[in-house]
Design a protein around this motif. Structure first.
Motif, PDB file in Angstrom:
ATOM      1  N   ARG A 134       0.835  -1.190   0.000  1.00  0.00           N
ATOM      2  CA  ARG A 134       0.000   0.000   0.000  1.00  0.00           C
ATOM      3  C   ARG A 134       0.877   1.250   0.000  1.00  0.00           C
ATOM      4  O   ARG A 134       2.007   1.239   0.500  1.00  0.00           O
ATOM      5  CB  ARG A 134      -0.908   0.003   1.228  1.00  0.00           C
ATOM      6  N   SER A 135       0.345   2.310  -0.552  1.00  0.00           N
ATOM      7  CA  SER A 135       1.099   3.561  -0.610  1.00  0.00           C
ATOM      8  C   SER A 135       1.055   4.283   0.733  1.00  0.00           C
ATOM      9  O   SER A 135       0.196   4.004   1.582  1.00  0.00           O
ATOM     10  CB  SER A 135       0.521   4.463  -1.700  1.00  0.00           C
ATOM     11  N   LEU A 136       1.997   5.218   0.905  1.00  0.00           N
ATOM     12  CA  LEU A 136       2.037   6.070   2.091  1.00  0.00           C
ATOM     13  C   LEU A 136       1.429   7.417   1.747  1.00  0.00           C
ATOM     14  O   LEU A 136       1.738   8.005   0.707  1.00  0.00           O
ATOM     15  CB  LEU A 136       3.478   6.263   2.570  1.00  0.00           C
ATOM     16  N   VAL A 137       0.568   7.900   2.624  1.00  0.00           N
ATOM     17  CA  VAL A 137      -0.069   9.206   2.444  1.00  0.00           C
ATOM     18  C   VAL A 137       0.501  10.149   3.496  1.00  0.00           C
ATOM     19  O   VAL A 137       0.389   9.888   4.698  1.00  0.00           O
ATOM     20  CB  VAL A 137      -1.593   9.118   2.577  1.00  0.00           C
ATOM     21  N   ILE A 138       1.123  11.257   3.038  1.00  0.00           N
ATOM     22  CA  ILE A 138       1.759  12.218   3.934  1.00  0.00           C
ATOM     23  C   ILE A 138       1.081  13.558   3.764  1.00  0.00           C
ATOM     24  O   ILE A 138       0.916  14.044   2.640  1.00  0.00           O
ATOM     25  CB  ILE A 138       3.272  12.346   3.654  1.00  0.00           C
ATOM     26  N   CYS A 139       0.673  14.153   4.867  1.00  0.00           N
ATOM     27  CA  CYS A 139       0.042  15.469   4.861  1.00  0.00           C
ATOM     28  C   CYS A 139       1.039  16.488   5.441  1.00  0.00           C
ATOM     29  O   CYS A 139       1.474  16.363   6.595  1.00  0.00           O
ATOM     30  CB  CYS A 139      -1.237  15.456   5.682  1.00  0.00           C
ATOM     31  N   PHE A 140       1.393  17.503   4.629  1.00  0.00           N
ATOM     32  CA  PHE A 140       2.313  18.550   5.057  1.00  0.00           C
ATOM     33  C   PHE A 140       1.524  19.747   5.583  1.00  0.00           C
ATOM     34  O   PHE A 140       0.396  20.016   5.166  1.00  0.00           O
ATOM     35  CB  PHE A 140       3.195  18.986   3.881  1.00  0.00           C
ATOM     36  N   LEU A 141       2.158  20.462   6.449  1.00  0.00           N
ATOM     37  CA  LEU A 141       1.526  21.655   7.001  1.00  0.00           C
ATOM     38  C   LEU A 141       1.432  22.752   5.948  1.00  0.00           C
ATOM     39  O   LEU A 141       0.434  23.483   5.894  1.00  0.00           O
ATOM     40  CB  LEU A 141       2.309  22.166   8.218  1.00  0.00           C
ATOM     41  N   GLU A 142       2.453  22.869   5.091  1.00  0.00           N
ATOM     42  CA  GLU A 142       2.475  23.907   4.072  1.00  0.00           C
ATOM     43  C   GLU A 142       2.494  23.276   2.678  1.00  0.00           C
ATOM     44  O   GLU A 142       3.207  22.309   2.426  1.00  0.00           O
ATOM     45  CB  GLU A 142       3.703  24.807   4.247  1.00  0.00           C
ATOM     46  N   PHE A 143       1.719  23.877   1.796  1.00  0.00           N
ATOM     47  CA  PHE A 143       1.682  23.426   0.415  1.00  0.00           C
ATOM     48  C   PHE A 143       3.030  23.633  -0.268  1.00  0.00           C
ATOM     49  O   PHE A 143       3.462  22.820  -1.093  1.00  0.00           O
ATOM     50  CB  PHE A 143       0.572  24.184  -0.333  1.00  0.00           C
ATOM     51  N   ARG A 144       3.714  24.702   0.080  1.00  0.00           N
ATOM     52  CA  ARG A 144       5.007  25.016  -0.530  1.00  0.00           C
ATOM     53  C   ARG A 144       6.029  23.920  -0.254  1.00  0.00           C
ATOM     54  O   ARG A 144       6.777  23.516  -1.158  1.00  0.00           O
ATOM     55  CB  ARG A 144       5.507  26.359   0.009  1.00  0.00           C
ATOM     56  N   VAL A 145       6.066  23.410   0.973  1.00  0.00           N
ATOM     57  CA  VAL A 145       7.025  22.364   1.325  1.00  0.00           C
ATOM     58  C   VAL A 145       6.696  21.078   0.573  1.00  0.00           C
ATOM     59  O   VAL A 145       7.589  20.391   0.065  1.00  0.00           O
ATOM     60  CB  VAL A 145       7.006  22.129   2.849  1.00  0.00           C
ATOM     61  N   LYS A 146       5.423  20.757   0.471  1.00  0.00           N
ATOM     62  CA  LYS A 146       5.026  19.547  -0.260  1.00  0.00           C
ATOM     63  C   LYS A 146       5.451  19.627  -1.727  1.00  0.00           C
ATOM     64  O   LYS A 146       5.991  18.664  -2.289  1.00  0.00           O
ATOM     65  CB  LYS A 146       3.507  19.355  -0.165  1.00  0.00           C
ATOM     66  N   GLU A 147       5.215  20.773  -2.358  1.00  0.00           N
ATOM     67  CA  GLU A 147       5.600  20.948  -3.755  1.00  0.00           C
ATOM     68  C   GLU A 147       7.120  20.867  -3.920  1.00  0.00           C
ATOM     69  O   GLU A 147       7.611  20.300  -4.905  1.00  0.00           O
ATOM     70  CB  GLU A 147       5.080  22.293  -4.258  1.00  0.00           C
ATOM     71  N   GLN A 148       7.853  21.388  -2.959  1.00  0.00           N
ATOM     72  CA  GLN A 148       9.310  21.337  -3.045  1.00  0.00           C
ATOM     73  C   GLN A 148       9.814  19.903  -2.962  1.00  0.00           C
ATOM     74  O   GLN A 148      10.691  19.481  -3.727  1.00  0.00           O
ATOM     75  CB  GLN A 148       9.932  22.190  -1.930  1.00  0.00           C
ATOM     76  N   VAL A 149       9.260  19.135  -2.028  1.00  0.00           N
ATOM     77  CA  VAL A 149       9.647  17.724  -1.901  1.00  0.00           C
ATOM     78  C   VAL A 149       9.300  16.956  -3.170  1.00  0.00           C
ATOM     79  O   VAL A 149      10.108  16.172  -3.698  1.00  0.00           O
ATOM     80  CB  VAL A 149       8.960  17.096  -0.670  1.00  0.00           C
ATOM     81  N   LEU A 150       8.084  17.186  -3.716  1.00  0.00           N
ATOM     82  CA  LEU A 150       7.632  16.457  -4.897  1.00  0.00           C
ATOM     83  C   LEU A 150       8.487  16.787  -6.112  1.00  0.00           C
ATOM     84  O   LEU A 150       8.933  15.887  -6.835  1.00  0.00           O
ATOM     85  CB  LEU A 150       6.159  16.789  -5.164  1.00  0.00           C
ATOM     86  N   HIS A 151       8.743  18.050  -6.371  1.00  0.00           N
ATOM     87  CA  HIS A 151       9.508  18.429  -7.550  1.00  0.00           C
ATOM     88  C   HIS A 151      10.969  18.015  -7.426  1.00  0.00           C
ATOM     89  O   HIS A 151      11.614  17.687  -8.428  1.00  0.00           O
ATOM     90  CB  HIS A 151       9.384  19.936  -7.790  1.00  0.00           C
TER      91      HIS A 151
END
Length: 362
Positions: free
Chosen positions: A208-225
């Motif tokens: 199964r996949s892992l679902v991670i919720c970040f406090l800030e959208f900016r940090v999530k986008e940085q990790v993803l890119h």
């Protein structure tokens, strides 16, 4: 003597007469006087006279019987014909009555069928309008759900039970070590993380996949890119994938592009899949953005790109299927037996999240 012979000769019957001549036949003598042989004369052949009398009597009896038979037969036939005519008239009246009743019933049935068809057409139009409204509402709900998942990130390929008791610390260490964030001591601000809410897969099945919720959208986008730029991210020698957390509806639409993406990649044509479920293709003649898989498949075929094993979705067919599978609430639905045991086993298959984690990610 000669005179008596001549008299006898004249009195002798002519050969032209029937031998059965009766005694009352008359003859003329030489003087022109009639002579019936005489009432006092005996008939030459009494047997013939008796036969003749019997024949005349029999003929009279037969004539009388035939007359009676004809009269009786005529009366019987007339009676039979009258009875037959009466039965025929009765049958015709009954058939006419039944036919008239059938005509009335057919007219009523035609009227009912016409009314049903009118109501069915009205109900069908109302149902189509309700489905269109449902699609609009579903699109809005999907958009709201997608917005609520904007800070979420999914990681695919992490083996089951490799995260240990603290999933949040495991994910933080994984991102900083394997992804290679530019700032190693950066606070990722992970609010919640958990495995996808699905039954635990059997041994050897994809995890199964892992679902991670970040406090800030900016940090999530940085990790993803950062993970996308690295292209290949591995954990314990196995490749893992980072992706957005899409709602099921958007994920289904994006999966419809899978066959097209394989063909484009094989032909060396660059493409992107913008949010939520679009396809952006960079052709030599220019860039084209498709809003749906059906639109993309149709245009790619026109451009000469063969799409093998790719099913082109047809919205009209999908709508007809939805209409045909529409169920009426009633006895058939309420009378179904509920398999409580299966539901109980299904619920038991869900495993609770690891300690220290939440049940859901926003």
């Amino acid at each position: 003597m000669e005179g008596e012979k001549q008299k006898k000769t004249k009195l002798k019957p002519s050969s032209k007469h029937d031998k059965t001549a009766t005694s009352d036949e008359t003859y003329e003598d030489e003087d022109g006087n009639e002579d019936n042989g005489g009432a006092d004369k005996e008939v030459a052949n009494p047997n013939m006279q008796a036969i003749y009398n019997e024949i005349r009597a029999l003929r009279s009896d037969l004539k009388s019987e035939m007359s009676e038979f004809r009269f009786s037969f005529r009366n019987d036939m007339k009676k039979e014909l009258n009875e037959f005519k009466g039965e025929i008239n009765q049958k015709l009246e009954e058939a006419t009555s039944e036919l008239n009743a059938t005509v009335v019933r057919v007219a009523e049935a035609e009227q009912r069928i016409s009314d049903i068809e009118d109501r069915d057409e009205a109900a069908r139009e109302a149902l189509i309008q309700a489905l269109e409204t449902q699609d609009t509402l579903q699109a809005k709900l999907t958009e709201l759900e997608a917005r609520s998942r904007r800070n979420n990130l999914r990681i695919h390929g992490i083996p089951e039970e490799s995260e240990g008791p603290d999933l949040s610390a495991f994910v933080t260490k994984l991102i900083k070590s394997e992804v290679g964030m530019p700032v190693a001591d950066m606070d990722l601000g992970i609010q919640r993380c958990h495995r996808a809410l699905a039954p635990k897969p059997p041994q050897g099945a994809p995890p199964r996949s892992l679902v991670i919720c970040f406090l800030e959208f900016r940090v999530k986008e940085q990790v993803l890119h950062t993970a996308w730029k690295k292209k290949v991210v591995r954990y314990e020698g196995k490749r893992i994938y980072f992706d957005q957390d899409y709602p099921p509806e958007i994920l289904k639409k994006r999966k419809a592009y899978a066959g097209m993406l394989r063909e484009l990649k094989a032909k060396g044509i660059r493409f992107q899949t913008p949010h939520p479920a679009k396809l952006k293709v960079f052709f030599d003649s220019g860039t084209r953005i498709y809003e749906s898989a059906a639109e993309a498949a149709k245009d790619l075929k026109k451009r000469g790109i063969t799409l093998e094993n790719v099913t082109e979705p047809d919205p009209t067919v999908e709508k007809q299927q939805r209409l045909s599978t529409w169920e009426k609430a009633g006895a058939n639905r309420s009378g179904r037996a509920v398999d409580r045991g299966r539901i109980r086993e299904k619920l038991r298959s869900f495993q609770p999240a690891s300690p220290g984690t939440s049940d859901a990610a926003e």
